[in-house]
Design an enzyme around this catalytic site. Structure first.
Site, PDB file in Angstrom:
ATOM      1  N   ALA A 135      -7.636  -6.872  -7.223  1.00 38.97           N
ATOM      2  CA  ALA A 135      -8.997  -6.819  -6.700  1.00 38.97           C
ATOM      3  C   ALA A 135      -8.893  -6.856  -5.188  1.00 38.97           C
ATOM      4  O   ALA A 135      -8.268  -7.741  -4.624  1.00 38.97           O
ATOM      5  CB  ALA A 135      -9.809  -8.007  -7.197  1.00 38.97           C
ATOM      6  N   ALA A 136      -9.452  -5.837  -4.538  1.00 39.35           N
ATOM      7  CA  ALA A 136      -9.359  -5.765  -3.078  1.00 39.35           C
ATOM      8  C   ALA A 136     -10.758  -5.875  -2.481  1.00 39.35           C
ATOM      9  O   ALA A 136     -11.694  -6.297  -3.156  1.00 39.35           O
ATOM     10  CB  ALA A 136      -8.644  -4.489  -2.671  1.00 39.35           C
ATOM     11  N   SER A 137     -10.877  -5.461  -1.227  1.00 41.53           N
ATOM     12  CA  SER A 137     -12.142  -5.722  -0.539  1.00 41.53           C
ATOM     13  C   SER A 137     -13.294  -4.871  -1.032  1.00 41.53           C
ATOM     14  O   SER A 137     -14.415  -5.333  -1.138  1.00 41.53           O
ATOM     15  CB  SER A 137     -11.960  -5.526   0.958  1.00 41.53           C
ATOM     16  OG  SER A 137     -11.377  -4.268   1.206  1.00 41.53           O
ATOM     17  N   ILE A 138     -13.041  -3.600  -1.328  1.00 40.76           N
ATOM     18  CA  ILE A 138     -14.196  -2.807  -1.748  1.00 40.76           C
ATOM     19  C   ILE A 138     -14.112  -2.329  -3.188  1.00 40.76           C
ATOM     20  O   ILE A 138     -15.033  -1.691  -3.675  1.00 40.76           O
ATOM     21  CB  ILE A 138     -14.489  -1.624  -0.787  1.00 40.76           C
ATOM     22  CG1 ILE A 138     -13.396  -0.578  -0.846  1.00 40.76           C
ATOM     23  CG2 ILE A 138     -14.684  -2.101   0.638  1.00 40.76           C
ATOM     24  CD1 ILE A 138     -13.829   0.705  -0.137  1.00 40.76           C
ATOM     25  N   GLY A 139     -13.021  -2.640  -3.863  1.00 41.75           N
ATOM     26  CA  GLY A 139     -12.952  -2.216  -5.247  1.00 41.75           C
ATOM     27  C   GLY A 139     -11.831  -2.926  -5.975  1.00 41.75           C
ATOM     28  O   GLY A 139     -11.052  -3.655  -5.364  1.00 41.75           O
ATOM     29  N   GLN A 140     -11.781  -2.722  -7.296  1.00 40.74           N
ATOM     30  CA  GLN A 140     -10.679  -3.290  -8.054  1.00 40.74           C
ATOM     31  C   GLN A 140     -10.016  -2.196  -8.857  1.00 40.74           C
ATOM     32  O   GLN A 140     -10.623  -1.168  -9.152  1.00 40.74           O
ATOM     33  CB  GLN A 140     -11.158  -4.454  -8.914  1.00 40.74           C
ATOM     34  CG  GLN A 140     -12.196  -4.133  -9.947  1.00 40.74           C
ATOM     35  CD  GLN A 140     -12.819  -5.413 -10.516  1.00 40.74           C
ATOM     36  OE1 GLN A 140     -13.123  -6.351  -9.776  1.00 40.74           O
ATOM     37  NE2 GLN A 140     -12.995  -5.445 -11.819  1.00 40.74           N
ATOM     38  N   VAL A 141      -8.746  -2.440  -9.214  1.00 42.53           N
ATOM     39  CA  VAL A 141      -7.954  -1.388  -9.838  1.00 42.53           C
ATOM     40  C   VAL A 141      -7.632  -1.766 -11.276  1.00 42.53           C
ATOM     41  O   VAL A 141      -7.176  -2.885 -11.546  1.00 42.53           O
ATOM     42  CB  VAL A 141      -6.662  -1.143  -9.022  1.00 42.53           C
ATOM     43  CG1 VAL A 141      -5.785  -0.099  -9.702  1.00 42.53           C
ATOM     44  CG2 VAL A 141      -7.012  -0.681  -7.606  1.00 42.53           C
ATOM     45  N   LYS A 155      -9.275   3.125  -9.455  1.00 42.04           N
ATOM     46  CA  LYS A 155      -9.807   2.245  -8.407  1.00 42.04           C
ATOM     47  C   LYS A 155     -11.326   2.331  -8.499  1.00 42.04           C
ATOM     48  O   LYS A 155     -11.906   3.412  -8.342  1.00 42.04           O
ATOM     49  CB  LYS A 155      -9.286   2.714  -7.051  1.00 42.04           C
ATOM     50  CG  LYS A 155      -9.779   1.891  -5.893  1.00 42.04           C
ATOM     51  CD  LYS A 155      -8.755   1.860  -4.777  1.00 42.04           C
ATOM     52  CE  LYS A 155      -9.048   2.856  -3.681  1.00 42.04           C
ATOM     53  NZ  LYS A 155      -8.189   2.659  -2.506  1.00 42.04           N
ATOM     54  N   ASP A 285      -3.748   1.656   7.660  1.00 41.61           N
ATOM     55  CA  ASP A 285      -3.801   0.303   7.101  1.00 41.61           C
ATOM     56  C   ASP A 285      -2.460  -0.077   6.476  1.00 41.61           C
ATOM     57  O   ASP A 285      -2.291  -0.012   5.264  1.00 41.61           O
ATOM     58  CB  ASP A 285      -4.926   0.247   6.058  1.00 41.61           C
ATOM     59  CG  ASP A 285      -5.118  -1.142   5.480  1.00 41.61           C
ATOM     60  OD1 ASP A 285      -4.514  -2.097   6.007  1.00 41.61           O
ATOM     61  OD2 ASP A 285      -5.870  -1.268   4.501  1.00 41.61           O
TER      62      ASP A 285
END
Ligand SMILES: Nc1ncnc2c1ncn2[C@@H]1O[C@H](COP(=O)(O)OP(=O)(O)O)[C@@H](O)[C@H]1O
Ligand SMILES: [Mg+2]
Length: 447
Positions: A135-141, A155, A285
């Site tokens: 789970a990242a900042s704008i979405g999850q995988v 994603k 990034d």
């Protein structure tokens, strides 16, 4: 990655604003509480210092992580670039934002899937892992296998992220200004605009998919890197579908033999210089989580092309001339070219120019070093930080770099940290000289 229980992503403008406000209140409250503790111990309260305490930063990190979206992205950027202006405990506590996020509950996830794929989306999959890989900042995988047997990583963007970018950026900017967390010299309005533009791009997964595909073409001749294949029939603006890639986290390279570490380091460093000088397209990034390492083949998997940027030929040509001049040790030429980028202003005096030149030579130390540069042994970053602080903050001789360079700087610092962390020794000078051959050359009439 430490796990947090799933929590719904706050979607309304007001709901998000309230949480950012809450974060502000907590910061102030935390600072006040610390001030009182100091008073009780008979010490003078130090509110400014207390505001920036580690526990305050933990509170802020936890709020931003619940919010996700642009608010969390800003926290991540602050944690990368805050070193010059914030105490180390504060920056360290924020660093957790770079590895941890809260996932959304499955109800919210299913709503997004239904909206993007349409009713009956479940039938398109033979298997769908409800538990996200990350789970990242704008979405999850999520990992999923399609009915026709393709093993995919999906994603999936949190709902409301795209439409809350502008207000998130504005609200967090107010919060940072309120607590004096911004460097004095920064052009706030321009930076806010740049951040909104960048985040809007990152929220468009179809745009990211196109960048991923251009990268696959760019690096097709490099046996050291691999890019997942994109599956357009499962990709929408809010869901990106690609091959599920095997691999271990890039950090694990640090446990490999020196030969392997150096080879992986060279692959990453060559890629950096090719991006800048040859492709003129850069993934800006260089977070550890955006790479995987495949032990069997020694290859690096590139993930996450959200923060990809194109540089125009003129910008690249100027950077190429600066880099050439640095390698040759030509300070005068570096000074002239620095003005073209905007590191110095036309009306700046010789003191400003020589400060900019000094910093450029310092940050480019690996390029002046003959033979392999020992990244893990280098104390270059603290030296740059100290000298930058002295020249910029204490003596006022350094201009805030133009917003267009912000992401290039993030990449350069991040790449340095990657190589240091995996323990690589790399002949950066030889690599850059090789890649400079592909740079656009547009000698301009002397002005
Ligand atoms: N194709 C893939 N195969 C395997 N794991 C993946 C894949 N894409 C993403 N991941 C995992 O999901 C994480 C987040 O993906 P990333 O593209 O970096 O998302 P974000 O843009 O939200 O940062 C990665 O760090 C990686 O662990
Ligand atoms: Mg990522």
């Amino acid at each position: 990655m430490a796990k947090r229980p799933p929590s719904p992503v706050p979607q309304t403008r007001l709901g998000r604003l309230a949480r950012i406000g809450l974060a502000a209140g907590e910061l102030a409250f935390g600072a006040a509480a610390q001030g009182l503790t100091r008073l009780a111990k008979g010490q003078a309260p130090d509110f400014a210092g207390a505001m920036l305490s580690g526990s305050n930063a933990k509170r802020l990190a936890s709020r931003l992580s619940e919010l996700r979206g642009a608010a969390m992205k800003l926290g991540q950027i602050l944690s990368l670039h805050g070193e010059e202006m914030l105490p180390p405990e504060f920056v360290q506590a924020l660093a957790e934002l770079r590895s941890q996020a809260t996932s959304m509950p499955s109800q919210q996830l299913h709503r997004v899937l239904g909206r993007e794929y349409g009713k009956g989306w479940e039938k398109r999959f033979k298997r769908f892992d409800e538990e996200p890989i990350a789970a990242a900042s704008i979405g999850q995988v999520h990992r999923a296998v399609t009915r026709d047997g393709r093993d995919l990583a999906l994603k999936i963007q949190y709902p409301g992220v795209a439409r809350s970018i502008a207000s998130d950026v504005d609200n967090v900017a107010v919060l940072l200004r309120l607590f004096n967390l911004l460097p004095v010299s920064i052009d706030i309005a321009a930076t806010v605009e740049e951040a909104k533009r960048q985040f809007a791009q990152e929220a468009d997964y179809e745009a990211e998919g196109r960048f991923l595909e251009s990268y696959a073409t760019f690096v097709a001749d490099d046996p050291g890197v691999v890019v997942p294949h994109l599956h357009w029939d499962f990709t929408t603006p809010r869901i990106m579908a690609m091959d599920y890639m095997e691999g271990v986290p890039l950090e694990k390279v640090a446990h490999e033999l020196p030969r392997v570490r150096d080879a992986v380091g060279s692959v990453l460093e060559r890629l950096l210089f090719r991006e800048l000088f040859e492709f003129r397209v850069m993934q800006t990034d260089p977070n550890f989580a955006n790479y995987l390492f495949q032990r069997a083949t020694g290859r690096v998997v590139l993930l996450d092309f959200g923060a990809t940027r194109r540089f125009d030929d003129d910008f690249v040509a100027t950077f190429a001339r600066i880099t050439h001049a640095v390698v040759k040790g030509d300070r005068e030429l570096v000074g002239r070219e620095a003005a073209r980028i905007g590191y110095v202003r036309p009306d700046d005096g010789p003191e400003h120019v020589s400060a900019a030149v000094e910093l450029i030579f310092l940050v480019c130390e690996p390029l002046q070093h003959p033979g392999p540069y020992d990244f893990p042994a280098s104390d270059l970053l603290p030296r740059v930080r100290a000298r930058g602080y002295e020249l910029a903050v204490r003596r006022g001789l350094v201009r805030a770099p133009p917003p267009a360079t912000m992401f290039l700087h993030r990449k350069l610092i991040g790449s340095f940290l990657l190589l240091a962390r995996i323990g690589a020794r790399v002949d950066a000078r030889a690599l850059v000289l090789e890649c400079l051959k592909k740079a656009p050359r547009r000698p301009r009439p002397a002005s």
